[in-house]
Motif scaffolding. Structure first.
Motif, PDB file in Angstrom:
ATOM      1  N   UNK A  31       0.816  -1.222   0.000  1.00 57.73           N
ATOM      2  CA  UNK A  31       0.000   0.000   0.000  1.00 57.73           C
ATOM      3  C   UNK A  31       0.846   1.267   0.000  1.00 57.73           C
ATOM      4  N   UNK A  32       2.030   1.197   0.623  1.00 65.58           N
ATOM      5  CA  UNK A  32       2.870   2.400   0.738  1.00 65.58           C
ATOM      6  C   UNK A  32       3.997   2.412  -0.301  1.00 65.58           C
ATOM      7  N   UNK A  33       3.899   1.559  -1.327  1.00 64.25           N
ATOM      8  CA  UNK A  33       4.990   1.435  -2.309  1.00 64.25           C
ATOM      9  C   UNK A  33       4.462   1.605  -3.739  1.00 64.25           C
ATOM     10  N   UNK A  34       4.187   2.865  -4.140  1.00 60.40           N
ATOM     11  CA  UNK A  34       3.572   3.075  -5.454  1.00 60.40           C
ATOM     12  C   UNK A  34       4.422   2.604  -6.632  1.00 60.40           C
ATOM     13  N   UNK A  35       5.759   2.752  -6.546  1.00 60.58           N
ATOM     14  CA  UNK A  35       6.581   2.307  -7.680  1.00 60.58           C
ATOM     15  C   UNK A  35       6.554   0.788  -7.811  1.00 60.58           C
ATOM     16  N   UNK A  36       6.542   0.087  -6.681  1.00 61.44           N
ATOM     17  CA  UNK A  36       6.459  -1.382  -6.724  1.00 61.44           C
ATOM     18  C   UNK A  36       5.126  -1.809  -7.342  1.00 61.44           C
ATOM     19  N   UNK A  37       4.058  -1.128  -6.940  1.00 58.95           N
ATOM     20  CA  UNK A  37       2.743  -1.455  -7.509  1.00 58.95           C
ATOM     21  C   UNK A  37       2.718  -1.160  -9.009  1.00 58.95           C
ATOM     22  N   UNK A  40       4.355  -4.065 -10.789  1.00 62.15           N
ATOM     23  CA  UNK A  40       3.460  -5.231 -10.805  1.00 62.15           C
ATOM     24  C   UNK A  40       2.304  -5.007 -11.791  1.00 62.15           C
ATOM     25  N   UNK A  41       1.804  -3.769 -11.846  1.00 64.44           N
ATOM     26  CA  UNK A  41       0.705  -3.469 -12.781  1.00 64.44           C
ATOM     27  C   UNK A  41       1.183  -3.597 -14.230  1.00 64.44           C
ATOM     28  N   UNK A  42       2.418  -3.140 -14.495  1.00 62.56           N
ATOM     29  CA  UNK A  42       2.958  -3.261 -15.857  1.00 62.56           C
ATOM     30  C   UNK A  42       3.129  -4.727 -16.232  1.00 62.56           C
ATOM     31  N   UNK A  64       0.836 -12.072  -0.106  1.00 64.08           N
ATOM     32  CA  UNK A  64       0.281 -10.734  -0.373  1.00 64.08           C
ATOM     33  C   UNK A  64       0.463 -10.330  -1.836  1.00 64.08           C
ATOM     34  N   UNK A  65       1.635 -10.636  -2.387  1.00 66.28           N
ATOM     35  CA  UNK A  65       1.867 -10.272  -3.794  1.00 66.28           C
ATOM     36  C   UNK A  65       1.014 -11.155  -4.709  1.00 66.28           C
ATOM     37  N   UNK A  66       0.865 -12.424  -4.339  1.00 72.05           N
ATOM     38  CA  UNK A  66      -0.005 -13.318  -5.125  1.00 72.05           C
ATOM     39  C   UNK A  66      -1.419 -12.727  -5.188  1.00 72.05           C
ATOM     40  N   UNK A  67      -1.931 -12.301  -4.030  1.00 74.22           N
ATOM     41  CA  UNK A  67      -3.289 -11.743  -3.990  1.00 74.22           C
ATOM     42  C   UNK A  67      -3.367 -10.438  -4.791  1.00 74.22           C
ATOM     43  N   UNK A  68      -2.303  -9.644  -4.722  1.00 75.17           N
ATOM     44  CA  UNK A  68      -2.279  -8.399  -5.497  1.00 75.17           C
ATOM     45  C   UNK A  68      -2.344  -8.701  -6.997  1.00 75.17           C
TER      46      UNK A  68
END
Ligand SMILES: C[S@@+](CC[C@H](N)C(=O)[O-])C[C@H]1O[C@@H](n2cnc3c(N)ncnc32)[C@H](O)[C@@H]1O
Length: 213
Positions: A31-37, A40-42, A64-68
């Motif tokens: 939630x606090x890591x926009x660049x990481x997200x 993952x979105x890319x 958590x990353x699996x669920x994301x």
């Protein structure tokens, strides 16, 4: 010299012992890591463009990353060495599939995945074993499938071990890991470096790669 089976046993035991603390640390940490997200979105967008095939998060920990990735629309499952980490993953995400296994010898047929994510899970692999892991990632990916690696970057230094909170881990020059991936048959799509945030020690490296024919 440490044999491969020895480092796998050490890593599994260390994460088994720390699983409850890890689950607490990892809950909502993206939630606090926009660049990481963003990375993952890319990855998810590239995978979705290849079609509806399955994706594995290898070294998924407490999931958590699996669920994301599931929330990003991927048909994803998790694999990890540590049964205790997977107990927490299954409890938190009962709709997802999690299996015990090692990323250097996966119980998957050749060419069955559209995507593989190793999110801070090759960090504990001794450097000489990394080519074997990359070869295994390539084996299970279909041609054109995507691989995402996240790891601690060495900030100008050589590959080096450090005292990770759970068990010994390694920092990599991003170019050196990219070169090994190229030797293993991957083409680089892109890379992202992120400086350490509050409470973090090291620069973070991310490599997005595509399996060649
Ligand atoms: C730092 S945690 C990252 C977990 C998760 N990807 C996340 O970001 O929250 C590293 C995980 O990789 C797993 N791991 C390390 N080596 C592995 C291997 N060879 N095969 C499968 N899992 C492995 C560990 O058991 C641990 O759960």
């Amino acid at each position: 010299m440490t044999e491969p089976s020895s480092y796998l046993g050490t890593t599994a035991g260390a994460y088994d012992a720390m699983a409850a603390r890890y689950a607490e640390f990892a809950r909502d940490y993206l939630d606090s890591l926009p660049l990481d997200r963003a990375v993952l979105a890319a990855f998810a967008e590239y995978v979705r463009a290849t079609g509806p095939g399955p994706v594995a998060e290898l070294g998924c920990g407490t999931g958590e990353v699996t669920a994301h990735l599931r929330d990003l629309g991927l048909d994803v499952f998790g694999v990890d060495l540590s049964p205790a980490m997977l107990d927490f993953a299954r409890e938190a995400h009962p709709d997802l599939r999690f299996e015990v296994g090692s990323m250097d010898a996966l119980d998957l047929a050749d060419g069955t995945l559209n995507g593989v994510v190793s999110w801070y899970s090759v960090i504990h692999t001794p450097p000489r074993e990394i080519p074997g892991c990359l070869a295994e990632f390539r084996r299970v990916l279909a041609a054109g499938g995507l691989l995402l690696l996240a790891f601690f970057e060495s900030e100008g230094g050589p590959v080096s071990a450090f005292d990770h909170k759970v068990t010994t881990a390694y920092r990599w020059p991003i170019g050196e890991l990219a070169a090994l991936a190229a030797e293993a048959g991957f083409t680089e799509v892109g890379r992202m470096l992120r400086e350490p945030g509050e409470g973090e020690r090291f620069r973070r490296g991310h490599l997005l790669l595509r399996r060649g024919e």
